[in-house]
Every structure is written in structure tokens, then in C-alpha cells.
Design a protein around this motif. Structure first.
Motif, mmCIF file in Angstrom:
data_model
loop_
_atom_site.group_PDB
_atom_site.id
_atom_site.type_symbol
_atom_site.label_atom_id
_atom_site.label_comp_id
_atom_site.label_asym_id
_atom_site.label_seq_id
_atom_site.Cartn_x
_atom_site.Cartn_y
_atom_site.Cartn_z
ATOM 1 N N SER A 169 17.192 -22.721 10.775
ATOM 2 C CA SER A 169 16.824 -22.886 9.060
ATOM 3 C C SER A 169 15.332 -22.871 8.744
ATOM 4 N N LYS A 170 14.011 -22.359 8.549
ATOM 5 C CA LYS A 170 13.137 -22.664 8.748
ATOM 6 C C LYS A 170 13.011 -23.407 7.317
ATOM 7 N N TYR A 171 13.957 -23.311 6.361
ATOM 8 C CA TYR A 171 14.131 -23.844 4.816
ATOM 9 C C TYR A 171 15.102 -25.496 5.482
ATOM 10 N N ALA A 172 14.303 -27.199 4.502
ATOM 11 C CA ALA A 172 14.983 -27.645 4.940
ATOM 12 C C ALA A 172 16.383 -27.744 3.773
ATOM 13 N N PHE A 173 17.520 -28.807 4.325
ATOM 14 C CA PHE A 173 18.588 -28.256 3.484
ATOM 15 C C PHE A 173 18.471 -29.453 2.374
ATOM 16 N N GLU A 174 19.070 -28.893 1.720
ATOM 17 C CA GLU A 174 19.595 -30.056 0.416
ATOM 18 C C GLU A 174 20.807 -30.793 0.621
ATOM 19 N N ASN A 175 21.480 -29.936 1.227
ATOM 20 C CA ASN A 175 22.770 -30.694 1.942
ATOM 21 C C ASN A 175 23.355 -29.717 2.954
ATOM 22 N N VAL A 176 23.984 -30.043 3.963
ATOM 23 C CA VAL A 176 24.537 -29.219 4.197
ATOM 24 C C VAL A 176 26.126 -29.484 5.160
ATOM 25 N N THR A 177 26.875 -29.098 4.793
ATOM 26 C CA THR A 177 28.492 -29.129 5.447
ATOM 27 C C THR A 177 28.957 -28.357 6.593
ATOM 28 N N LEU A 178 29.434 -29.337 7.727
ATOM 29 C CA LEU A 178 30.245 -28.171 8.935
ATOM 30 C C LEU A 178 32.366 -28.365 8.030
ATOM 31 N N ARG A 179 32.476 -27.873 8.069
ATOM 32 C CA ARG A 179 33.865 -27.360 7.243
ATOM 33 C C ARG A 179 35.013 -26.466 8.251
ATOM 34 N N PHE A 180 35.981 -27.240 8.114
ATOM 35 C CA PHE A 180 37.608 -26.520 9.165
ATOM 36 C C PHE A 180 37.826 -26.468 7.874
ATOM 37 N N LEU A 181 37.895 -25.098 7.337
ATOM 38 C CA LEU A 181 38.236 -24.971 6.286
ATOM 39 C C LEU A 181 40.188 -24.739 5.996
ATOM 40 N N ILE A 182 41.146 -23.665 7.062
ATOM 41 C CA ILE A 182 41.899 -23.289 7.397
ATOM 42 C C ILE A 182 42.472 -24.024 9.063
ATOM 43 N N GLU A 183 41.293 -23.760 9.828
ATOM 44 C CA GLU A 183 42.698 -23.726 11.317
ATOM 45 C C GLU A 183 41.202 -24.250 11.465
ATOM 46 N N ASP A 184 41.925 -26.175 12.527
ATOM 47 C CA ASP A 184 41.233 -27.019 12.591
ATOM 48 C C ASP A 184 40.155 -26.533 14.199
ATOM 49 N N ASP A 185 39.456 -25.321 14.450
ATOM 50 C CA ASP A 185 39.361 -25.269 15.507
ATOM 51 C C ASP A 185 38.615 -23.898 15.424
ATOM 52 N N VAL A 186 38.058 -23.441 13.989
ATOM 53 C CA VAL A 186 37.178 -22.624 13.389
ATOM 54 C C VAL A 186 36.230 -22.849 12.489
ATOM 55 N N PRO A 187 35.596 -23.297 12.524
ATOM 56 C CA PRO A 187 34.237 -23.770 11.037
ATOM 57 C C PRO A 187 33.564 -22.896 10.577
ATOM 58 N N SER A 188 33.328 -24.010 10.016
ATOM 59 C CA SER A 188 31.954 -23.068 9.066
ATOM 60 C C SER A 188 31.152 -23.790 8.542
ATOM 61 N N LYS A 219 47.049 -14.021 7.579
ATOM 62 C CA LYS A 219 46.902 -14.368 7.249
ATOM 63 C C LYS A 219 45.820 -15.335 6.639
ATOM 64 N N PRO A 220 45.692 -16.647 7.960
ATOM 65 C CA PRO A 220 44.544 -17.502 7.958
ATOM 66 C C PRO A 220 43.139 -17.081 7.980
ATOM 67 N N ARG A 221 43.188 -15.841 8.182
ATOM 68 C CA ARG A 221 41.190 -15.112 7.543
ATOM 69 C C ARG A 221 41.525 -14.772 6.473
ATOM 70 N N ASP A 222 42.612 -14.252 5.797
ATOM 71 C CA ASP A 222 42.399 -13.765 4.782
ATOM 72 C C ASP A 222 42.689 -14.655 3.417
ATOM 73 N N VAL A 223 43.309 -15.842 4.484
ATOM 74 C CA VAL A 223 43.016 -17.074 3.407
ATOM 75 C C VAL A 223 41.916 -18.054 3.081
ATOM 76 N N GLU A 224 40.646 -18.053 4.256
ATOM 77 C CA GLU A 224 39.959 -18.609 4.367
ATOM 78 C C GLU A 224 39.211 -17.676 3.506
ATOM 79 N N LEU A 225 38.858 -16.423 3.733
ATOM 80 C CA LEU A 225 38.020 -15.461 3.094
ATOM 81 C C LEU A 225 38.331 -15.502 1.041
ATOM 82 N N HIS A 226 39.418 -16.139 0.872
ATOM 83 C CA HIS A 226 39.759 -16.018 -0.530
ATOM 84 C C HIS A 226 39.324 -17.375 -0.982
#
Length: 327
Positions: A169-188, A219-226
Motif C-alpha cells: 500500500s502507498k497509504y498508511a494503514f490506520e488499522n490492518v488485521t490478518l484474519r482467518f475467518l472460516i478456515e485455519d489455513d485461508v487468510p484474509s 459451504k466454507p466459501r459461501d459462509v466467508e462471503l456471508h
């Protein structure tokens, strides 16, 4: 020949409606992807029956198949027409200076690929405010390290499982979070930045697809998008979502995501912008996406040239403006 025509007609009528079955198994959901290809084959079969009708009287069974083919073709077109110029544009296009815009280059690099210089060339040419790489590992991180000077704000998650993710990013992050919402090996990654006093929230996603080599069920993909869609629905400020959703723009899951999040799709009324597969001419559909809130209008959206991956990179430039009128 008549038997072959009948068999193919029955098959393509059936697969047109298989996704309606109440199952998230990949053998069911996979038919949501090639709707354009299926529609083309349905049209070819209808032409074949038209040619047959010129010389022969169609049997009652032939008539039933022709009606089935026609209904199936109309059904397929219902899903894909919004991504053609025949449909009303959901996001208006504006002219804006680069300083008034936010731009994202999203690229699923395909981890074994070594086309580092091709991606770097796209970055140097387009000068995006954000670069997000998907399927990127430590090797990709090292080869893109020269970008860290121009993109001093980063969030990296190098992985060797085809689900690594890097955000530059060229912009400074006010906040940035690495998340594993549904599956332990799939980040967002979720990030917030400040643009002229406005907080803009960005989501970078890459859920697993339903497939025999990934997740057997969607289902894991659908749940993450939901989950992400519901989270966005509670926000009132500008939002952008980008990444490889491993889902086509016209699927019920993506439509549901759009509906609950309230986000817009700049491709509607403009084109498919197929980003997958980069190397198979007959296997093309839009897996890489950018959605945004009504605070933005479109300046530019472009599928960039091949970098050696199975995905094309997608470049999108948006103008942060007052909520636009849709045209």
C-alpha cells in the motif's frame, strides 16, 4: 446422429438446472461457472434442430427437447446478461485525476509461477495505490521486495498452500488485521486508511473453491462471503472488496454477497472481464473481483496481460465521490 443430438440435448438441459439442487457439493456447484459456454452449446443444439426441421418433421420427443433447450438457454442468459453491454450499468464512469482516486491491482500469481518481472512491469505501468497478490509465498515476497520502497505499508502472509496473501500500500494503514475467518489455513486481510478525512475500509479475500482438489463442498466459501457481507452491511463509510473469490460474478453466492453488503459491481453493463483461465481459450470466467460501496464511481477497469499464472491480473481505479446516480 439423431441419437447423439438427443443425448447431448438431454445432458445440457440437465446441467443447466443441476445447480438448483439443494447441495453445496462441488459436482453440483461447478455448473454455476461455465454458464456462457453452456449457453453457447445450447444455442448450437437449437440450430441443429432448426436445420433438422427444414428437411424432416420433428417428432414429439424432438419438440419437447427443443422447448427444453430454449428454456435452458433463456435461463442461462438470465444469469449472464447483466455482465454484457445489453444491461444497465450499475456504476457510472467518471473522469478523475489520479490524486482523486484509489486504484487496486489484484493478481492471483499461481505460486509455482516465476513471472515476477511481468507482474512488476504491470505495477510500474499502472502505478496502483494497492497491490494484492494471492497464492504468493516467501519466494514471491522476495522477488517483489523492490516494491517495498514505493509501497512502504505492507501486510504479508506468505504460505506454501496456495493461499498466501501479500498487500502492498502507498497509504498508511490506520488499522490492518490478518484474519482467518472460516478456515485455519485461508487468510484474509482487513485494512482501514484515511483519504482526505474519510475512513475507507478494504477487504482482501481468497476463499477456497468447491473442487475435488480443494474443498469438497462450497459451504466454507459461501459462509466467508456471508460473514464479510454482514460485517460490511453494518458500516456506513466507503468500502472496497477485492480478490479471487473462487466464484463467478453471476452465482447465487456472489449475488447474495452483493445484496447483504450493499456493494456495487463495476462490471455490470460493461463486460465479463474474465480473469480465469489465462491459458485455455474455451475455459474463461470472472473469478477475480472488485466490489465497492456507493461512495465510489468507476474511472477504469482492465484485465491486464498474462503473467504466467492461470489468472490474469485485474486493475481497477475508482473515484471517491458523493454517492453516484446509476445509469
Amino acid at each position: 446422429m439423431e441419437i447423439v443430438l438427443s443425448v447431448f440435448s438431454v445432458i445440457f438441459i440437465a446441467i443447466s438446472f443441476i445447480p438448483l439442487l439443494p447441495s453445496s457439493h462441488w459436482t453440483i456447484r461447478v455448473w454455476e461457472f461455465p454458464r456462457l459456454q453452456i449457453a453457447t452449446l445450447l444455442a448450437v443444439l437449437l440450430v441443429a434442430y432448426t436445420v433438422k426441421a427444414i428437411s424432416y418433421t420433428l417428432s414429439a420427443f424432438d419438440v419437447v427437447l427443443v422447448l427444453g433447450l430454449a428454456v435452458s438457454l433463456l435461463y442461462q442468459c438470465m444469469w449472464i446478461i447483466p455482465y454484457t453491454p445489453l444491461y444497465k450499468r450499475e456504476v457510472r464512469r467518471v473522469a478523475a485525476e489520479p490524486k482523486e482516486t484509489l486504484s487496486i491491482l489484484s493478481s492471483n500469481v499461481y505460486m509455482p509461477n516465476d513471472g515476477y518481472q511481468k507482474l512488476l512491469s504491470h505495477v510500474h505501468t499502472t502505478q496502483p495505490d494497492f497491490l494484492v497478490t494471492l497464492e504468493s509465498n516467501k519466494k514471491w515476497q522476495d522477488h517483489l521486495s523492490e516494491l517495498e520502497k514505493d509501497y512502504p505499508h505492507q501486510k504479508f502472509c506468505p504460505l506454501e498452500n496456495l493461499y498466501g496473501m501479500h498487500v502492498y500500500s502507498k497509504y498508511a494503514f490506520e488499522n490492518v488485521t490478518l484474519r482467518f475467518l472460516i478456515e485455519d489455513d485461508v487468510p484474509s486481510i482487513r485494512a482501514t486508511i484515511n483519504v482526505d478525512g474519510q475512513k475507507v475500509t478494504l477487504y482482501f479475500l481468497h476463499p477456497k473453491p468447491p473442487s475435488p482438489t480443494e474443498n469438497e463442498y462450497a459451504k466454507p466459501r459461501d459462509v466467508e462471503l456471508h460473514v464479510v457481507g454482514k460485517e460490511i452491511s453494518k458500516q456506513s463509510g466507503p468500502v472496497i472488496v477485492a480478490g479471487d473469490l473462487n466464484d463467478v460474478a453471476w452465482s447465487p453466492t456472489t449475488r447474495h454477497f452483493k445484496k447483504i453488503s450493499g456493494l456495487l459491481d463495476p462490471r455490470e453493463g460493461r463486460g465479463f472481464f474474465n480473469t480465469f483461465h489465462a491459458h485455455y481459450p474455451l475455459v474463461k470466467w470472472p473469478l477475480d473481483h472488485v466490489f465497492h460501496s456507493k461512495h465510489f464511481s468507476l474511472v477504469r477497469i482492465e484485465r491486464l496481460s498474462d503473467i504466467g499464472s492461470d489468472h490474469y491480473p485485474l486493475f481497477t481505479q475508482l473515484a471517491l465521490v458523493a454517492p453516484p446516480n446509476r445509469d
